[in-house]
Design a protein around this motif. Structure first.
Motif, PDB file in Angstrom:
ATOM      1  N   VAL A  27      13.406  -5.852  43.992  1.00  0.00           N
ATOM      2  CA  VAL A  27      12.394  -6.353  44.931  1.00  0.00           C
ATOM      3  C   VAL A  27      11.746  -5.187  45.673  1.00  0.00           C
ATOM      4  N   ALA A  28      12.511  -4.161  46.003  1.00  0.00           N
ATOM      5  CA  ALA A  28      11.941  -2.986  46.670  1.00  0.00           C
ATOM      6  C   ALA A  28      10.972  -2.260  45.744  1.00  0.00           C
ATOM      7  N   LEU A  29      11.317  -2.138  44.478  1.00  0.00           N
ATOM      8  CA  LEU A  29      10.436  -1.490  43.512  1.00  0.00           C
ATOM      9  C   LEU A  29       9.154  -2.291  43.293  1.00  0.00           C
ATOM     10  N   ARG A  30       9.283  -3.613  43.231  1.00  0.00           N
ATOM     11  CA  ARG A  30       8.094  -4.454  43.075  1.00  0.00           C
ATOM     12  C   ARG A  30       7.190  -4.325  44.303  1.00  0.00           C
ATOM     13  N   SER A  43       2.379 -10.876  48.643  1.00  0.00           N
ATOM     14  CA  SER A  43       2.370 -12.329  48.848  1.00  0.00           C
ATOM     15  C   SER A  43       3.477 -12.773  49.799  1.00  0.00           C
ATOM     16  N   GLU A  44       3.341 -14.005  50.256  1.00  0.00           N
ATOM     17  CA  GLU A  44       4.392 -14.608  51.090  1.00  0.00           C
ATOM     18  C   GLU A  44       5.691 -14.705  50.292  1.00  0.00           C
ATOM     19  N   GLU A  45       5.567 -15.002  49.003  1.00  0.00           N
ATOM     20  CA  GLU A  45       6.747 -15.102  48.134  1.00  0.00           C
ATOM     21  C   GLU A  45       7.487 -13.763  48.075  1.00  0.00           C
ATOM     22  N   LEU A  46       6.747 -12.689  47.886  1.00  0.00           N
ATOM     23  CA  LEU A  46       7.378 -11.370  47.843  1.00  0.00           C
ATOM     24  C   LEU A  46       7.994 -11.033  49.188  1.00  0.00           C
ATOM     25  N   TYR A  47       7.282 -11.338  50.271  1.00  0.00           N
ATOM     26  CA  TYR A  47       7.826 -11.057  51.600  1.00  0.00           C
ATOM     27  C   TYR A  47       9.114 -11.859  51.835  1.00  0.00           C
ATOM     28  N   ASP A  48       9.146 -13.106  51.369  1.00  0.00           N
ATOM     29  CA  ASP A  48      10.368 -13.909  51.478  1.00  0.00           C
ATOM     30  C   ASP A  48      11.514 -13.270  50.700  1.00  0.00           C
ATOM     31  N   GLU A  49      11.208 -12.732  49.520  1.00  0.00           N
ATOM     32  CA  GLU A  49      12.233 -12.044  48.732  1.00  0.00           C
ATOM     33  C   GLU A  49      12.730 -10.799  49.453  1.00  0.00           C
ATOM     34  N   LEU A  50      11.809 -10.054  50.059  1.00  0.00           N
ATOM     35  CA  LEU A  50      12.217  -8.886  50.836  1.00  0.00           C
ATOM     36  C   LEU A  50      13.167  -9.290  51.957  1.00  0.00           C
ATOM     37  N   GLN A  51      12.825 -10.369  52.672  1.00  0.00           N
ATOM     38  CA  GLN A  51      13.654 -10.826  53.783  1.00  0.00           C
ATOM     39  C   GLN A  51      15.031 -11.311  53.322  1.00  0.00           C
ATOM     40  N   ALA A  52      15.136 -11.719  52.071  1.00  0.00           N
ATOM     41  CA  ALA A  52      16.440 -12.140  51.544  1.00  0.00           C
ATOM     42  C   ALA A  52      17.373 -10.948  51.312  1.00  0.00           C
ATOM     43  N   ILE A  59      12.726  -3.468  56.338  1.00  0.00           N
ATOM     44  CA  ILE A  59      11.411  -3.711  55.740  1.00  0.00           C
ATOM     45  C   ILE A  59      10.387  -2.756  56.336  1.00  0.00           C
ATOM     46  N   VAL A  60      10.444  -2.546  57.642  1.00  0.00           N
ATOM     47  CA  VAL A  60       9.537  -1.591  58.288  1.00  0.00           C
ATOM     48  C   VAL A  60       9.791  -0.187  57.735  1.00  0.00           C
TER      49      VAL A  60
END
Length: 84
Positions: A27-30, A43-52, A59-60
């Motif tokens: 997810v970090a590489l994506r 996207s919101e989907e990617l941000y949700d994956e980051l938060q997981a 993230i910052v």
């Protein structure tokens, strides 16, 4: 620098070598790829994956590191610093 050569090579073909990376790394590489090619497409989907996988501070920090390396690369490219 202590990194596995096979892992570095796998970065050029991540989809073919997904097993070498954790879900967190993938997810970090994506995120890094999308930030580099079109940051507005995060996207919101990617941000949700980051938060997981990462807390807000991570993230910052991840965003800062990706942004800084993009800056350094563009700066060097524009000034042709890698040419002899």
């Amino acid at each position: 620098m202590g990194l596995d050569e096979a892992l570095l090579d796998a970065l050029f073909n991540i989809d073919q070598h997904r097993a070498l990376f954790t879900d967190r790394e993938l997810v970090a590489l994506r995120y890094a790829e999308i930030m580099t090619t079109s940051a507005r497409d995060v996207s919101e989907e990617l941000y949700d994956e980051l938060q997981a996988h990462f807390d807000d501070g991570e993230i910052v920090e991840l965003t800062t590191v990706i942004g800084m390396f993009n800056f350094f690369n563009r700066f060097a490219d524009a000034l042709k610093l890698d040419e002899h």
